[in-house]
Motif scaffolding. Sequence first.
Motif, PDB file in Angstrom:
ATOM      1  N   ALA A 169       0.825  -1.202   0.000  1.00 16.78           N
ATOM      2  CA  ALA A 169       0.000   0.000   0.000  1.00 16.78           C
ATOM      3  C   ALA A 169       0.862   1.255   0.000  1.00 16.78           C
ATOM      4  O   ALA A 169       0.536   2.248  -0.669  1.00 16.78           O
ATOM      5  CB  ALA A 169      -0.932  -0.005   1.208  1.00 16.78           C
ATOM      6  N   GLN A 170       1.968   1.225   0.726  1.00 12.26           N
ATOM      7  CA  GLN A 170       2.858   2.385   0.759  1.00 12.26           C
ATOM      8  C   GLN A 170       3.518   2.600  -0.592  1.00 12.26           C
ATOM      9  O   GLN A 170       3.625   3.745  -1.067  1.00 12.26           O
ATOM     10  CB  GLN A 170       3.917   2.207   1.844  1.00 12.26           C
ATOM     11  CG  GLN A 170       4.827   3.410   2.011  1.00 12.26           C
ATOM     12  CD  GLN A 170       5.779   3.268   3.180  1.00 12.26           C
ATOM     13  OE1 GLN A 170       5.932   2.191   3.749  1.00 12.26           O
ATOM     14  NE2 GLN A 170       6.427   4.361   3.551  1.00 12.26           N
ATOM     15  N   LEU A 171       3.975   1.525  -1.235  1.00 12.48           N
ATOM     16  CA  LEU A 171       4.594   1.654  -2.547  1.00 12.48           C
ATOM     17  C   LEU A 171       3.615   2.207  -3.579  1.00 12.48           C
ATOM     18  O   LEU A 171       3.960   3.077  -4.380  1.00 12.48           O
ATOM     19  CB  LEU A 171       5.115   0.289  -3.001  1.00 12.48           C
ATOM     20  CG  LEU A 171       6.385  -0.225  -2.324  1.00 12.48           C
ATOM     21  CD1 LEU A 171       6.603  -1.689  -2.660  1.00 12.48           C
ATOM     22  CD2 LEU A 171       7.591   0.601  -2.734  1.00 12.48           C
ATOM     23  N   MET A 172       2.397   1.704  -3.549  1.00 11.74           N
ATOM     24  CA  MET A 172       1.387   2.122  -4.516  1.00 11.74           C
ATOM     25  C   MET A 172       0.874   3.528  -4.238  1.00 11.74           C
ATOM     26  O   MET A 172       0.541   4.280  -5.168  1.00 11.74           O
ATOM     27  CB  MET A 172       0.224   1.130  -4.501  1.00 11.74           C
ATOM     28  CG  MET A 172      -0.914   1.471  -5.441  1.00 11.74           C
ATOM     29  SD  MET A 172      -2.268   0.258  -5.388  1.00 11.74           S
ATOM     30  CE  MET A 172      -2.951   0.599  -3.752  1.00 11.74           C
ATOM     31  N   GLY A 173       0.818   3.893  -2.947  1.00 13.94           N
ATOM     32  CA  GLY A 173       0.125   5.104  -2.548  1.00 13.94           C
ATOM     33  C   GLY A 173       0.645   6.369  -3.190  1.00 13.94           C
ATOM     34  O   GLY A 173      -0.138   7.246  -3.595  1.00 13.94           O
ATOM     35  N   GLY A 174       1.966   6.492  -3.304  1.00 16.41           N
ATOM     36  CA  GLY A 174       2.519   7.706  -3.881  1.00 16.41           C
ATOM     37  C   GLY A 174       2.092   7.919  -5.320  1.00 16.41           C
ATOM     38  O   GLY A 174       1.815   9.056  -5.736  1.00 16.41           O
ATOM     39  N   LEU A 175       2.022   6.853  -6.091  1.00 14.78           N
ATOM     40  CA  LEU A 175       1.614   6.963  -7.495  1.00 14.78           C
ATOM     41  C   LEU A 175       0.116   7.184  -7.622  1.00 14.78           C
ATOM     42  O   LEU A 175      -0.333   7.907  -8.522  1.00 14.78           O
ATOM     43  CB  LEU A 175       2.041   5.712  -8.259  1.00 14.78           C
ATOM     44  CG  LEU A 175       3.552   5.571  -8.463  1.00 14.78           C
ATOM     45  CD1 LEU A 175       3.896   4.182  -8.980  1.00 14.78           C
ATOM     46  CD2 LEU A 175       4.075   6.628  -9.421  1.00 14.78           C
ATOM     47  N   ILE A 176      -0.675   6.573  -6.752  1.00 12.15           N
ATOM     48  CA  ILE A 176      -2.120   6.799  -6.787  1.00 12.15           C
ATOM     49  C   ILE A 176      -2.431   8.276  -6.520  1.00 12.15           C
ATOM     50  O   ILE A 176      -3.354   8.855  -7.101  1.00 12.15           O
ATOM     51  CB  ILE A 176      -2.830   5.901  -5.751  1.00 12.15           C
ATOM     52  CG1 ILE A 176      -2.762   4.428  -6.182  1.00 12.15           C
ATOM     53  CG2 ILE A 176      -4.276   6.335  -5.546  1.00 12.15           C
ATOM     54  CD1 ILE A 176      -3.621   4.080  -7.377  1.00 12.15           C
ATOM     55  N   LYS A 177      -1.642   8.892  -5.659  1.00 14.93           N
ATOM     56  CA  LYS A 177      -1.871  10.298  -5.322  1.00 14.93           C
ATOM     57  C   LYS A 177      -1.392  11.247  -6.412  1.00 14.93           C
ATOM     58  O   LYS A 177      -1.800  12.411  -6.438  1.00 14.93           O
ATOM     59  CB  LYS A 177      -1.173  10.637  -3.997  1.00 14.93           C
ATOM     60  CG  LYS A 177      -1.786   9.963  -2.783  1.00 14.93           C
ATOM     61  CD  LYS A 177      -0.970  10.264  -1.526  1.00 14.93           C
ATOM     62  CE  LYS A 177      -1.537   9.543  -0.324  1.00 14.93           C
ATOM     63  NZ  LYS A 177      -0.706   9.736   0.889  1.00 14.93           N
ATOM     64  N   ASP A 178      -0.512  10.786  -7.276  1.00 19.65           N
ATOM     65  CA  ASP A 178       0.042  11.632  -8.342  1.00 19.65           C
ATOM     66  C   ASP A 178      -0.130  10.914  -9.674  1.00 19.65           C
ATOM     67  O   ASP A 178       0.778  10.263 -10.169  1.00 19.65           O
ATOM     68  CB  ASP A 178       1.514  11.925  -8.067  1.00 19.65           C
ATOM     69  CG  ASP A 178       2.103  12.979  -9.000  1.00 19.65           C
ATOM     70  OD1 ASP A 178       1.452  13.281 -10.032  1.00 19.65           O
ATOM     71  OD2 ASP A 178       3.190  13.498  -8.703  1.00 19.65           O
ATOM     72  N   ARG A 179      -1.309  11.041 -10.251  1.00 18.49           N
ATOM     73  CA  ARG A 179      -1.621  10.285 -11.462  1.00 18.49           C
ATOM     74  C   ARG A 179      -0.832  10.787 -12.673  1.00 18.49           C
ATOM     75  O   ARG A 179      -0.594  10.023 -13.613  1.00 18.49           O
ATOM     76  CB  ARG A 179      -3.121  10.325 -11.718  1.00 18.49           C
ATOM     77  CG  ARG A 179      -3.965   9.713 -10.598  1.00 18.49           C
ATOM     78  CD  ARG A 179      -3.891   8.204 -10.555  1.00 18.49           C
ATOM     79  NE  ARG A 179      -4.744   7.619 -11.549  1.00 18.49           N
ATOM     80  CZ  ARG A 179      -6.050   7.387 -11.385  1.00 18.49           C
ATOM     81  NH1 ARG A 179      -6.628   7.687 -10.231  1.00 18.49           N
ATOM     82  NH2 ARG A 179      -6.757   6.836 -12.347  1.00 18.49           N
ATOM     83  N   LEU A 180      -0.421  12.043 -12.686  1.00 15.34           N
ATOM     84  CA  LEU A 180       0.428  12.504 -13.781  1.00 15.34           C
ATOM     85  C   LEU A 180       1.783  11.811 -13.729  1.00 15.34           C
ATOM     86  O   LEU A 180       2.321  11.395 -14.763  1.00 15.34           O
ATOM     87  CB  LEU A 180       0.599  14.024 -13.723  1.00 15.34           C
ATOM     88  CG  LEU A 180      -0.633  14.848 -14.092  1.00 15.34           C
ATOM     89  CD1 LEU A 180      -0.336  16.338 -13.938  1.00 15.34           C
ATOM     90  CD2 LEU A 180      -1.097  14.541 -15.508  1.00 15.34           C
ATOM     91  N   MET A 181       2.331  11.661 -12.531  1.00 12.38           N
ATOM     92  CA  MET A 181       3.575  10.907 -12.361  1.00 12.38           C
ATOM     93  C   MET A 181       3.376   9.458 -12.787  1.00 12.38           C
ATOM     94  O   MET A 181       4.211   8.868 -13.486  1.00 12.38           O
ATOM     95  CB  MET A 181       4.032  10.966 -10.904  1.00 12.38           C
ATOM     96  CG  MET A 181       5.178  10.035 -10.554  1.00 12.38           C
ATOM     97  SD  MET A 181       6.766  10.568 -11.179  1.00 12.38           S
ATOM     98  CE  MET A 181       7.185  11.792  -9.923  1.00 12.38           C
ATOM     99  N   LEU A 182       2.266   8.861 -12.379  1.00 11.90           N
ATOM    100  CA  LEU A 182       1.958   7.477 -12.751  1.00 11.90           C
ATOM    101  C   LEU A 182       1.923   7.340 -14.272  1.00 11.90           C
ATOM    102  O   LEU A 182       2.523   6.422 -14.842  1.00 11.90           O
ATOM    103  CB  LEU A 182       0.626   7.068 -12.129  1.00 11.90           C
ATOM    104  CG  LEU A 182       0.135   5.628 -12.329  1.00 11.90           C
ATOM    105  CD1 LEU A 182      -0.768   5.218 -11.165  1.00 11.90           C
ATOM    106  CD2 LEU A 182      -0.626   5.453 -13.636  1.00 11.90           C
ATOM    107  N   GLN A 183       1.232   8.242 -14.943  1.00 11.39           N
ATOM    108  CA  GLN A 183       1.124   8.161 -16.396  1.00 11.39           C
ATOM    109  C   GLN A 183       2.475   8.354 -17.070  1.00 11.39           C
ATOM    110  O   GLN A 183       2.807   7.665 -18.036  1.00 11.39           O
ATOM    111  CB  GLN A 183       0.109   9.181 -16.898  1.00 11.39           C
ATOM    112  CG  GLN A 183      -1.323   8.849 -16.503  1.00 11.39           C
ATOM    113  CD  GLN A 183      -2.318   9.898 -16.953  1.00 11.39           C
ATOM    114  OE1 GLN A 183      -1.973  10.856 -17.640  1.00 11.39           O
ATOM    115  NE2 GLN A 183      -3.567   9.730 -16.551  1.00 11.39           N
TER     116      GLN A 183
END
Length: 239
Positions: free
Chosen positions: A80-94
């Motif tokens: 959850a911690q690893l995923m959480g940062g990207l879920i919060k920043d979808r532009l970074m994820l994309q």
Amino acid sequence: MSLVTRLVDYPHADTRCEGFLAFDDACPGPRPGILIAHTWAGRDDFAMDKARALAAEGYVALALDMYGEGRVGDSPEACAQLMGGLIKDRLMLQDRIRAALETLRRQPEADPQRLAAMGFCFGGLCVLDLARSGADLRGVVSFHGLFTPPEPSSTAPIKSRLLVLHGFEDPMATPEQAVELGRELTARGADWQLHLFGNSMHAFTNPRANDPAFGTVYDPLADRRAWRLLMDFLAEVLE
């Protein structure tokens, strides 16, 4: 068949990502490429096994690394911690998944004009966001993915065709959310399909999933059906 695998380093911003590439060296010439987005656990054995299975079908498959350095969570809290940062920043994820797509496109074994992406759970959200971002690829497949669109939302046309494979009893993305996803994709002019598997929960493709209270349970029948649908979809979009 002569299965070949190798690790592929690629950068995103200040992060070194470590993908896992698999292909059949006996297949001549460049062949269609499949990008594989992992679950919230990271690029683990499950993701790499999918790459090997796709290589056996004649594809070049890259299991990407969304977390960098090949990191894998060893507990639900760590995942959850690893995923959480990207879920919060979808532009970074994309941006990060687009970096993986371009890495696959540059592999000499892959045909850069015939690419698709597929993802599981968190990875399903990643590949849906890849399609939402307007990425240039033939098809996108989500297995028991998450559907929440990024904010702000876009109305730009979606280029890739989409296949969504989902459990009707998935508590993490409900049938009502699946309907909303369909409306979103229709509004953006996408060619899309949605298959809901009855009596199936989240993570139905993962043999290690066995936590009904959490909503994650393996379903071998749904898993087999979903793989057949995947094979038909890839044959159609990558012809």
